[in-house]
Design an enzyme around this catalytic site. Sequence first.
Site, PDB file in Angstrom:
ATOM      1  CB  ILE A 100      -0.905   0.033   1.258  1.00  0.00           C
ATOM      2  CG1 ILE A 100      -1.721  -1.264   1.371  1.00  0.00           C
ATOM      3  CG2 ILE A 100      -1.830   1.248   1.232  1.00  0.00           C
ATOM      4  CD1 ILE A 100      -2.386  -1.431   2.735  1.00  0.00           C
ATOM      5  CB  CYS A 101       1.729   3.820  -2.325  1.00  0.00           C
ATOM      6  SG  CYS A 101       2.993   5.110  -2.343  1.00  0.00           S
ATOM      7  CG  LEU A 102      -2.099   5.890   3.349  1.00  0.00           C
ATOM      8  CD1 LEU A 102      -2.853   6.849   2.450  1.00  0.00           C
ATOM      9  CD2 LEU A 102      -3.091   5.005   4.106  1.00  0.00           C
TER      10      LEU A 102
END
Length: 214
Positions: A100-102
Site C-alpha cells: 500500500i502506498c499511503l
Amino acid sequence: MTSSTSAPSRKHALSKIACNRLQKELVEWQVSPPAGFKHKVTDNLQRWIIELVGAAGTLYANETYQLQVDFPEHYPMEAPQVVFVPPAPLHPHIYSNGHICLDILYDSWSPAMTVSSVCISILSMLSSSTVKQRPEDNDRHVRNSSAAVPASRLQHSSIMLKARHLIEIAIPLPLHLCSLSIPPPHTSSNISCSQRQERWTGDSDLQKSDAAEH
C-alpha cells in the site's frame, strides 16, 4: 482462510512500551472497533490480521479483504508494516502483492496514530476511488520488490500526495475520527516510496508462506 500466528522469527521482539501500547489498543478495539473492520484474534500480539469490508455506496461495497499488520520492536515510535493479504483490492495505490502506498505508513507516521486510525484511512482511500485498477508500474514493482516490503518502489513522485487527497475527500466515512492523527502534507510526501523504504526486508518468505495458506 488461515494465517500465521507465531511471531516473525527474524524481527526483534516487541519492547515493553510496544507491548503495553498494543494491549491498550487491543482493549480499545474490542470495546469500540472501527466500522467495517474485524480483528481476527490470535495469540500473536506482534502480527494482527484484520478483516475489512468495503463501505456501502463505493466500488468496493461488501467486498471483503484482509490486512496484515506487523509491529516493529519500538512501536509506536516506528510505523507498523501494513499490507493487504493477497488477493488485494484493485486500486491505483495498491499493488497486486498487497503493498500500500499511503504516506501515513511512511514519512507522515506519528506515534499518536493507532491501528484504528490507520484502518480508517485505508478504508477512506478505498472508498474515494472512482476506478478499479492497479498502479501503472504494478508489474515492475511486484517483480522487483520483496514480498514483505510495503509499496516502496513506486516511480510516481506525486502518488503520496494523491493518496492523501483521496483520504481528505472520501465520503461518507467519519474522517473526523482520524483527522487529528494525519499530519499535514510536507515536502517529504513528494519523495517517491523507493527513496524512503529500507526496513522489513527480511520476511519475504514469511509473507509468501502466509499468502500461500490463504
